[in-house]
Design an enzyme around this catalytic site. Structure first.
Site, PDB file in Angstrom:
ATOM      1  N   TYR A  21       0.873  -1.083  -0.051  1.00  0.00           N
ATOM      2  CA  TYR A  21       0.041  -0.168   0.105  1.00  0.00           C
ATOM      3  C   TYR A  21       0.953   1.322  -0.017  1.00  0.00           C
ATOM      4  O   TYR A  21       2.132   1.282   0.238  1.00  0.00           O
ATOM      5  CB  TYR A  21      -1.030   0.140   1.133  1.00  0.00           C
ATOM      6  CG  TYR A  21      -0.714   0.005   2.612  1.00  0.00           C
ATOM      7  CD1 TYR A  21       0.312   0.232   3.023  1.00  0.00           C
ATOM      8  CD2 TYR A  21      -1.859  -0.531   3.428  1.00  0.00           C
ATOM      9  CE1 TYR A  21       0.719  -0.084   4.477  1.00  0.00           C
ATOM     10  CE2 TYR A  21      -1.761  -0.672   4.890  1.00  0.00           C
ATOM     11  CZ  TYR A  21      -0.275  -0.496   5.261  1.00  0.00           C
ATOM     12  OH  TYR A  21      -0.044  -0.618   6.701  1.00  0.00           O
ATOM     13  N   GLU A  22       0.185   2.524  -0.322  1.00  0.00           N
ATOM     14  CA  GLU A  22       0.663   3.606  -0.501  1.00  0.00           C
ATOM     15  C   GLU A  22       1.993   3.556  -1.580  1.00  0.00           C
ATOM     16  O   GLU A  22       2.912   4.263  -1.567  1.00  0.00           O
ATOM     17  CB  GLU A  22       1.078   4.447   0.752  1.00  0.00           C
ATOM     18  CG  GLU A  22       0.188   4.556   1.422  1.00  0.00           C
ATOM     19  CD  GLU A  22       0.166   6.131   2.467  1.00  0.00           C
ATOM     20  OE1 GLU A  22       1.040   6.614   2.108  1.00  0.00           O
ATOM     21  OE2 GLU A  22      -0.988   5.882   3.591  1.00  0.00           O
TER      22      GLU A  22
END
Ligand code: CAA
Length: 377
Positions: free
Chosen positions: A362-363
């Site tokens: 994620y990110e």
């Protein structure tokens, strides 16, 4: 050069460490069973942790960026779930309004986010637009005093629990890619804002991750965040900062796995001595500690740059890339140090192992971090 934290930063570390031991550790099992940690977040709000870097004039604690990173890091040593909830709430839930919002938007939302009355979330990813975020298809069509949003978002951390969502949608349908995307502040109770399926994840069991659909969701024109067509930059600029938070979370997981492994290896006897004194295990611990130290240096260097208003996109990506790999490797080795016990739920290392993996995804996946780094070279 100065490798010391300030007295205030050390105080922050101690305060959060004590809090995590006292208030979060007893809640870990409930989170593992899927409970969202509302009670813990309320207590964090009382300590000012929901608005660490927010200026006092908007009800925040107005502490420096490094203190915020220290807080995420310490919380994540005990619970990576709490780490990501706070990181998303702050860096991509609150900061976009703080950095790109009008004074009226700041007055309306920031005090509530900083006090913990509201929780923040970020809606960028779509079923067909993950790493290629600029490929998003959610539409926002202006109609009088509203933009009408239609489309779907996936993997929304804090989704369903959050009150305010930073949503990215295409306002100019004649433009493709990063052009023509705008950012909006969307409240949970907006008609047509529909919370969908909860994801059943490998780790981070107390953090909620949902799909969200917009079906003719009417968002007032005054909730456009920044200028029309400049939403992609809002997303990218805040992800730069967000990635430092995820690096802090990853480091926290790795540090916890290392600390537990060292203690376990000192107390576990085989062949007549502690396994820590057997070279096979001792070398493993040495490699784990070296990677953790390197990740720590990359993390606080990125935080330092950010704190001093210097460009930090490349360094944020480097910190996330390295810290997330370290988290995966160190937690894998931690299970090896524990042997069969490490594979059971009687010890925390299997949770660290499951929680670590997502930090490489994620990110921005590790591959995306490499794109950002290489473009900067
Ligand atoms: N800051 C400001 N502007 C930026 C920027 C930054 N860091 N990076 C790019 N931009 C601008 C560029 O300057 C460019 O503007 P101009 O056209 O005016 O020059 C524009 O944005 C487009 O840039 P690129 O051509 O580089 O964009 P791209 O389409 O090639 O994408 C990318 C670049 C790095 C691959 C990007 O798509 C990306 O970061 N993808 C990963 C998405 C991601 O991280 N998603 C995470 C979802 S949120 C989440 O995970 C939260 C959670 O649950 C924990």
């Amino acid at each position: 050069m100065n490798f010391h934290f300030t007295d205030e930063q050390e105080m922050m570390r101690k305060m959060v460490r004590d809090f995590a031991q006292k208030e979060i550790a007893p809640f870990v099992e409930r989170m593992e069973n899927g409970e969202f940690p509302r009670k813990v977040l309320s207590k964090m709000a009382e300590l000012g942790l929901m608005g660490i870097t927010v200026p006092e004039k908007y009800g925040g604690s107005e502490m420096d960026f490094t203190s915020y990173i220290i807080a995420i890091n310490e919380l994540s040593k005990v619970s990576a779930t709490i780490g990501v909830i706070l990181s998303v709430h702050t860096s991509v839930g609150t900061n976009p309004i703080l950095y790109f919002g009008t004074e009226e938007q700041k007055q309306t939302y920031i005090p509530k986010l900083a006090s913990g009355e509201y929780l923040g979330a970020f809606c960028l990813t779509e079923p067909g637009a993950g790493s290629d975020a600029a490929g998003l298809k959610t539409k926002a069509v202006k109609n009088g005093y509203h933009y009408v949003l239609n489309g779907s978002k996936v993997f929304i951390t804090n989704g369903g629990e959050a009150d305010v969502y930073i949503v990215f949608a295409r306002t100019n349908l004649n433009e493709t890619g990063s052009k023509g995307i705008s950012a909006f502040i969307v409240e949970k109770n907006t008609p047509g804002f529909i919370i969908g399926k909860d994801e059943h994840k490998m780790g981070l069991h107390g953090s909620r991750t949902v799909q969200i659909t917009f079906e003719d969701a009417k968002v007032p024109v005054e909730n456009l965040l920044g200028h029309e067509g400049e939403g992609f930059k809002v997303a990218m600029a805040n992800l730069d900062v967000g990635r430092i938070g995820i690096a802090a979370q990853a480091l926290g997981i790795a540090e916890a796995a290392l600390e537990h492994s060292v203690e376990y290896a000192k107390g576990r006897f085989q062949f007549g001595k502690p396994i820590a004194a057997q070279q096979g295990v001792g070398f493993k611990l040495a490699d784990m500690a070296t990677s953790v130290e390197a990740a720590r240096l990359l993390l606080y260097r990125a935080a330092f740059l950010r704190q001093h208003g210097l460009p930090c996109g490349k360094e944020a990506s480097m910190a996330k890339l390295f810290a997330s790999r370290t988290a995966v490797e160190v937690t894998t080795e931690a299970i090896q140090v524990y042997g069969g016990y490490g594979y059971t739920k009687d010890y925390p290392v299997e949770r660290f192992f499951r929680d670590a993996k997502i930090t490489e995804i994620y990110e921005g996946t590790s591959e995306i971090q490499r794109i950002v780094i290489s473009k900067n070279l």
